[in-house]
Design a protein around this motif. Structure first.
Motif, PDB file in Angstrom:
ATOM      1  N   SER A  98      52.068  35.233  12.310  1.00  0.00           N
ATOM      2  CA  SER A  98      53.319  35.574  11.637  1.00  0.00           C
ATOM      3  C   SER A  98      53.790  34.368  10.835  1.00  0.00           C
ATOM      4  O   SER A  98      53.831  33.248  11.362  1.00  0.00           O
ATOM      5  CB  SER A  98      54.398  35.983  12.654  1.00  0.00           C
ATOM      6  OG  SER A  98      53.982  37.131  13.383  1.00  0.00           O
ATOM      7  N   ALA A 150      60.941  36.862  15.273  1.00  0.00           N
ATOM      8  CA  ALA A 150      60.843  37.814  14.165  1.00  0.00           C
ATOM      9  C   ALA A 150      62.065  38.724  14.133  1.00  0.00           C
ATOM     10  O   ALA A 150      62.634  38.990  13.067  1.00  0.00           O
ATOM     11  CB  ALA A 150      59.565  38.642  14.296  1.00  0.00           C
ATOM     12  N   PHE A 175      54.227  39.408   9.468  1.00  0.00           N
ATOM     13  CA  PHE A 175      54.289  39.594  10.918  1.00  0.00           C
ATOM     14  C   PHE A 175      52.973  40.152  11.429  1.00  0.00           C
ATOM     15  O   PHE A 175      52.469  41.161  10.912  1.00  0.00           O
ATOM     16  CB  PHE A 175      55.430  40.548  11.293  1.00  0.00           C
ATOM     17  CG  PHE A 175      55.476  40.890  12.768  1.00  0.00           C
ATOM     18  CD1 PHE A 175      55.889  39.953  13.700  1.00  0.00           C
ATOM     19  CD2 PHE A 175      55.089  42.151  13.215  1.00  0.00           C
ATOM     20  CE1 PHE A 175      55.914  40.249  15.049  1.00  0.00           C
ATOM     21  CE2 PHE A 175      55.114  42.462  14.567  1.00  0.00           C
ATOM     22  CZ  PHE A 175      55.535  41.509  15.491  1.00  0.00           C
ATOM     23  N   ASN A 176      52.391  39.464  12.419  1.00  0.00           N
ATOM     24  CA  ASN A 176      51.271  40.024  13.180  1.00  0.00           C
ATOM     25  C   ASN A 176      50.013  40.244  12.342  1.00  0.00           C
ATOM     26  O   ASN A 176      49.247  41.182  12.595  1.00  0.00           O
ATOM     27  CB  ASN A 176      51.716  41.341  13.823  1.00  0.00           C
ATOM     28  CG  ASN A 176      51.012  41.650  15.127  1.00  0.00           C
ATOM     29  OD1 ASN A 176      50.580  40.744  15.841  1.00  0.00           O
ATOM     30  ND2 ASN A 176      50.923  42.923  15.455  1.00  0.00           N
TER      31      ASN A 176
END
Length: 229
Positions: free
Chosen positions: A201, A165, A215-216
Motif C-alpha cells: 500500500s 488506510a 492499497f493492497n
C-alpha cells in the motif's frame, strides 16, 4: 514529494505453535516481491519494519529477492495488535477457539474484533484506540523519513495497514488522540479482511499531508502464491 510503501508480512504459520514464523510460502512471497520491485527499478532510500519475527523475516526475504543490503530501522509501533488476546477474550472462545479451521477461525476473529473495536472486550490487552494511536504515530515517523524524492519501505501487518488506510481514506487527523468512531472501525475491519500477504500500500507524503495512493497491490504474486492468512 515523498512516498511510504507499507508491506504486509508474508504468510505466517497459522495453526502452528509459533504463528510468528514465516511459512515456506511466506518466504517465497517476500522474495517474489523483492524481485518485482527491483525489476521495476525501485530503490528505497530507507527501510523499516515492525519488531515481530514475521516482519524481520519478510524484509529479509524481500531484500534477498531485490538484492538490497541497506540496514532497516525497527519500530514496534508498526507491530500488529495481539490477535490472540483479542480472540481469547471472546466469550465463546473456550468452545470454538480450539478449532484451527481457517473459515471457522475467521468467523470467530471477526466477531472478536467487532467486540474489541466497540470496547466490549477492552480488557483484552491493548485497546483498539491505543492500537490506533500507536500505529498512526508510527506512520507519522515514516512520513518524516520520506522527504522530497525519498521512498521508505516498511514491513508491518495487515491490521496496521488497514487501520492506516481507513484513517487516510476518512481524512482522520493522525496526530490527534483517537476517539471511538464506528464508521472508521467498520472500514478497518473490511480492509483488514482483504489484506493479502506481501500486499503493498502506497502513501504519498506532500505539502498538504498524507494521502493513500494505492492499497493492497499484489501483482507480484501468481495465483498459487496468493494468501490472506
Amino acid at each position: 514529494m515523498g512516498r511510504v510503501l507499507l508491506v504486509r508480512h508474508g504468510q505466517a504459520s497459522f495453526g502452528a505453535d509459533d504463528y510468528d514464523v514465516l511459512s515456506p510460502t511466506g518466504w517465497e512471497q517476500g522474495r517474489m516481491l523483492g524481485r518485482h520491485l527491483a525489476a521495476a527499478g525501485l530503490a528505497p532510500t530507507s527501510l523499516a519494519r515492525g519488531a515481530m519475527r514475521r516482519h524481520r523475516e519478510t524484509l529479509e526475504a524481500v531484500c534477498e529477492g531485490a538484492g538490497w543490503t541497506a540496514p532497516a530501522r525497527e519500530d514496534a509501533r508498526l507491530d500488529e495488535f495481539d490477535h490472540v488476546a483479542v480472540v481469547a477474550a471472546h466469550p465463546e472462545f473456550a468452545a470454538r477457539g480450539a478449532d484451527h479451521d481457517r473459515r471457522s477461525f475467521q468467523v470467530l476473529f471477526e466477531e472478536a474484533t467487532t467486540r474489541w473495536t466497540t470496547g466490549v472486550d477492552a480488557g483484552a490487552g491493548e485497546t483498539y484506540l491505543a492500537f490506533r494511536s500507536r500505529v498512526q504515530a508510527g506512520l507519522l515517523a515514516l512520513a518524516e523519513e520520506a522527504g522530497a524524492g525519498r521512498t521508505v519501505l516498511a514491513v508491518t501487518s495487515g491490521g496496521v495497514i488497514a487501520a492506516l488506510a481507513a484513517a487516510l481514506i476518512l481524512d482522520v487527523d493522525l496526530a490527534a488522540t483517537p476517539a471511538r468512531d464506528d464508521v472508521l472501525a467498520g472500514a478497518w475491519q473490511r480492509l483488514n479482511a482483504v489484506c493479502i500477504n506481501t500486499g503493498v500500500s502506497g502513501v504519498v507524503v506532500g505539502s498538504t499531508g498524507l494521502r493513500l495512493l494505492t492499497f493492497n497491490e499484489h501483482e507480484h504474486l501468481d495465483a498459487a502464491a496468493l494468501t490472506y492468512r
